[in-house]
Write a protein that holds these residues in place. Structure first.
Motif, PDB file in Angstrom:
ATOM      1  N   GLY A 445       0.782  -1.225   0.000  1.00  0.00           N
ATOM      2  CA  GLY A 445       0.000   0.000   0.000  1.00  0.00           C
ATOM      3  C   GLY A 445       0.814   1.275   0.000  1.00  0.00           C
ATOM      4  O   GLY A 445       0.259   2.356   0.201  1.00  0.00           O
ATOM      5  N   VAL A 446       2.134   1.193  -0.242  1.00  0.00           N
ATOM      6  CA  VAL A 446       2.995   2.370  -0.246  1.00  0.00           C
ATOM      7  C   VAL A 446       3.084   2.928  -1.673  1.00  0.00           C
ATOM      8  O   VAL A 446       3.214   2.179  -2.639  1.00  0.00           O
ATOM      9  CB  VAL A 446       4.398   2.026   0.277  1.00  0.00           C
ATOM     10  N   LEU A 447       3.004   4.247  -1.795  1.00  0.00           N
ATOM     11  CA  LEU A 447       3.116   4.923  -3.089  1.00  0.00           C
ATOM     12  C   LEU A 447       4.540   5.426  -3.281  1.00  0.00           C
ATOM     13  O   LEU A 447       5.097   6.068  -2.397  1.00  0.00           O
ATOM     14  CB  LEU A 447       2.135   6.091  -3.157  1.00  0.00           C
ATOM     15  N   GLU A 448       5.147   5.131  -4.439  1.00  0.00           N
ATOM     16  CA  GLU A 448       6.494   5.583  -4.759  1.00  0.00           C
ATOM     17  C   GLU A 448       6.461   6.320  -6.100  1.00  0.00           C
ATOM     18  O   GLU A 448       5.907   5.810  -7.075  1.00  0.00           O
ATOM     19  CB  GLU A 448       7.468   4.397  -4.847  1.00  0.00           C
ATOM     20  N   VAL A 449       7.049   7.517  -6.138  1.00  0.00           N
ATOM     21  CA  VAL A 449       7.117   8.316  -7.364  1.00  0.00           C
ATOM     22  C   VAL A 449       8.552   8.797  -7.534  1.00  0.00           C
ATOM     23  O   VAL A 449       9.122   9.407  -6.613  1.00  0.00           O
ATOM     24  CB  VAL A 449       6.152   9.515  -7.315  1.00  0.00           C
ATOM     25  N   ASN A 450       9.142   8.535  -8.705  1.00  0.00           N
ATOM     26  CA  ASN A 450      10.513   8.948  -8.995  1.00  0.00           C
ATOM     27  C   ASN A 450      10.624   9.350 -10.464  1.00  0.00           C
ATOM     28  O   ASN A 450       9.885   8.833 -11.312  1.00  0.00           O
ATOM     29  CB  ASN A 450      11.502   7.800  -8.721  1.00  0.00           C
ATOM     30  N   PRO A 451      11.544  10.265 -10.798  1.00  0.00           N
ATOM     31  CA  PRO A 451      11.770  10.592 -12.207  1.00  0.00           C
ATOM     32  C   PRO A 451      12.191   9.353 -12.988  1.00  0.00           C
ATOM     33  O   PRO A 451      12.983   8.537 -12.493  1.00  0.00           O
ATOM     34  CB  PRO A 451      12.892  11.639 -12.157  1.00  0.00           C
ATOM     35  N   TRP A 452      11.665   9.205 -14.191  1.00  0.00           N
ATOM     36  CA  TRP A 452      11.926   8.015 -14.998  1.00  0.00           C
ATOM     37  C   TRP A 452      13.408   7.870 -15.326  1.00  0.00           C
ATOM     38  O   TRP A 452      13.950   6.763 -15.332  1.00  0.00           O
ATOM     39  CB  TRP A 452      11.097   8.075 -16.278  1.00  0.00           C
ATOM     40  N   ASP A 453      14.076   8.969 -15.606  1.00  0.00           N
ATOM     41  CA  ASP A 453      15.495   8.928 -15.952  1.00  0.00           C
ATOM     42  C   ASP A 453      16.412   9.138 -14.744  1.00  0.00           C
ATOM     43  O   ASP A 453      17.612   9.354 -14.926  1.00  0.00           O
ATOM     44  CB  ASP A 453      15.812   9.999 -17.004  1.00  0.00           C
ATOM     45  N   GLY A 454      15.868   9.072 -13.530  1.00  0.00           N
ATOM     46  CA  GLY A 454      16.674   9.273 -12.337  1.00  0.00           C
ATOM     47  C   GLY A 454      16.639  10.724 -11.880  1.00  0.00           C
ATOM     48  O   GLY A 454      16.277  11.635 -12.625  1.00  0.00           O
ATOM     49  N   TRP A 455      17.022  10.925 -10.622  1.00  0.00           N
ATOM     50  CA  TRP A 455      17.006  12.270 -10.063  1.00  0.00           C
ATOM     51  C   TRP A 455      18.068  13.145 -10.704  1.00  0.00           C
ATOM     52  O   TRP A 455      19.198  12.693 -10.936  1.00  0.00           O
ATOM     53  CB  TRP A 455      17.232  12.214  -8.556  1.00  0.00           C
ATOM     54  N   PRO A 456      17.737  14.376 -11.044  1.00  0.00           N
ATOM     55  CA  PRO A 456      18.727  15.276 -11.670  1.00  0.00           C
ATOM     56  C   PRO A 456      19.854  15.615 -10.683  1.00  0.00           C
ATOM     57  O   PRO A 456      19.631  15.720  -9.470  1.00  0.00           O
ATOM     58  CB  PRO A 456      17.911  16.518 -12.036  1.00  0.00           C
ATOM     59  N   GLN A 457      21.045  15.810 -11.222  1.00  0.00           N
ATOM     60  CA  GLN A 457      22.189  16.128 -10.385  1.00  0.00           C
ATOM     61  C   GLN A 457      22.206  17.624 -10.040  1.00  0.00           C
ATOM     62  O   GLN A 457      21.778  18.442 -10.812  1.00  0.00           O
ATOM     63  CB  GLN A 457      23.493  15.741 -11.111  1.00  0.00           C
TER      64      GLN A 457
END
Length: 457
Positions: A445-457
């Protein structure tokens, strides 16, 4: 007001410290956790400590492993998912269990560069049961973290392995077929009785052309059906099942089944040639039946994972009414599994996102979009019926509008309508700069959202 709760057993001492919901009421429950400590005397001198994340991970690991230990049905972690903070794995001996805690230096951000080696604690079955009892007491205590609940989910039927190998399950059917053949051979030598059947007057007056001619094939209305012994495992039940033609669904099923077969076949002996099987897959990814396509595949079927992964009723199988798609699975001597659909899917209902041409490049804006998308989904999120993680690729414009999404695994394609994503999609100008995000609804039941190409530097 600081409150302490302690759950003590011979081989485990679980201590929680936090703030009460009402500082003026000494009987108010512990609502905010400040620190959790787990002492395992006899197993390790180290004190396992952490905050709410550590406690949630410990409770989830103990509950899941305890369910697996009591039921005998393993529940593998989703492929590609990051390891949890706490996990429990079986040991080399039946009465040994490994409690693994991934440590991180205090006061420093999580990073692969400064991560400490995981702490591996070996527990006996008695020690693990004391740990499980302490967790059960915590979950049953309404005066400690009332929002913490035990989360148990039914295991997908695809993970339940048959208790007997396919050859043993097929033995009664083979014996029955042999007995039927022997009875038929014996009756072949019994002469038929001679008699003149009586016919109704209406039938006797019918034209001669309407009578059956010896040697003509039986008509469709006559009782001329014969039971054909299946040359595989369950495909005879699927002859009348509706067919899946949607290209996106077939692509998801193809990827999901390929991954599961490849993982299950990793340590199996390699064949001398290609083993080809025709498989029928349901919409939720279950292997409902299979049939060999070459002679070598029949001989080597027990060396493949198909007998263990297929869901085939042992007796009394009825025709399948759910939608299915058929694939050809080929196990090569090189150790690869190639799964291809038997028919080309239609493209009318394909839900794949188009190629992203103009991307959002501002790192701050990407972080802001990620946070806004998380809040929008969480505001409309309701409990899902999924027994595994649902993974989606979601596309946003630079202005924050959701312009589309596509499922990444088969379970996501099946249960997409249960998520808030369809209601969030709005019409937007396709020429605007856009960004893709990975959205995961975990089985807990945990929601996870992340940039598709990874976090910007």
């Amino acid at each position: 007001m600081t409150v302490q709760r302690q759950y003590t057993l011979p081989h485990c001492n679980l201590v929680l410290e936090g703030l009460s919901a009402d500082a003026n009421d000494p009987l108010s429950p512990l609502a905010v956790l400040m620190n959790a400590e787990c002492h395992l005397p006899g197993a390790t001198d180290a004190t396992l400590a952490g905050g709410r994340e550590f406690l949630d991970s410990l409770v989830a690991a103990v509950s899941r492993y305890g369910q697996q230990l009591l039921s005998g049905v393993p529940y593998p972690r989703a492929t590609g998912a990051a390891p949890p903070l706490v996990e429990i794995k079986p040991g080399d001996l039946p009465y040994h269990h490994h409690l693994i805690v991934h440590q991180q230096p205090l006061g420093e951000p999580v990073s692969d560069l400064n991560a400490l080696p995981p702490l591996d604690i070996q527990l006996t079955t008695v020690q693990f049961y004391d740990l499980m009892e302490a967790v059960d007491q915590l979950l049953a205590d309404s005066q400690t973290l009332p929002d913490m609940k035990a989360q148990f989910q039914a295991v997908s039927r695809r993970l339940v392995r048959p208790s007997e190998p396919m050859t043993k399950r097929a033995a009664p059917a083979a014996l029955g077929a042999a007995a039927l053949a022997a009875a038929g051979l014996a009756l072949f030598f019994v002469p038929p009785p001679e008699f003149e059947p009586s016919r109704p007057e209406s039938e006797a007056s019918a034209p001669a052309a309407a009578s059956a001619v010896p040697g003509d094939p039986p008509t469709a209305d006559g009782d001329s059906s014969v039971a054909v012994a299946p040359d595989g495992d369950g495909l005879d039940r699927l002859e009348g099942a509706p067919v899946i033609t949607d290209a996106a669904t077939i692509a998801l099923l193809q990827s999901d089944v390929t991954q599961r077969l490849q993982e299950a076949w990793a340590d199996a002996p390699r064949p001398s040639g290609d083993l080809a099987y025709r498989m029928a897959i349901s919409e939720n990814g279950d292997i409902l039946g299979y049939r060999y396509e070459n002679d070598l595949a029949l001989e080597e079927v027990d060396n493949t994972p198909l007998p263990e992964l297929a869901f085939v009723p042992v007796a009394g199988a009825e025709p399948v009414q759910e939608r299915v798609a058929q694939f050809i699975a080929t196990f090569t001597p090189d150790g690869e599994v190639v799964v291809e659909p038997t028919e080309a899917p239609t493209e009318a209902n394909a839900a794949e996102l188009p190629l992203l041409e103009q991307k959002v490049t501002d790192g701050d804006r990407i972080r802001e979009l990620n946070s806004n998308l998380y809040d929008s989904i969480l505001a409309e999120l309701e409990p899902l019926s999924a027994s595994e993680a649902l993974r989606f690729r979601v596309r946003l414009t630079e202005a924050g509008e959701v312009v589309g999404y596509e499922p990444v695994n088969a379970a996501a394609g099946l249960l997409a309508t249960e998520t808030p994503l369809p209601s969030l999609v709005t019409a937007a100008d396709s020429t605007d700069a856009q960004a893709d995000f990975q959205v995961v609804f975990t089985e807990s039941g945990v929601l996870e959202v992340n940039p598709w190409d990874g976090w910007p530097q």
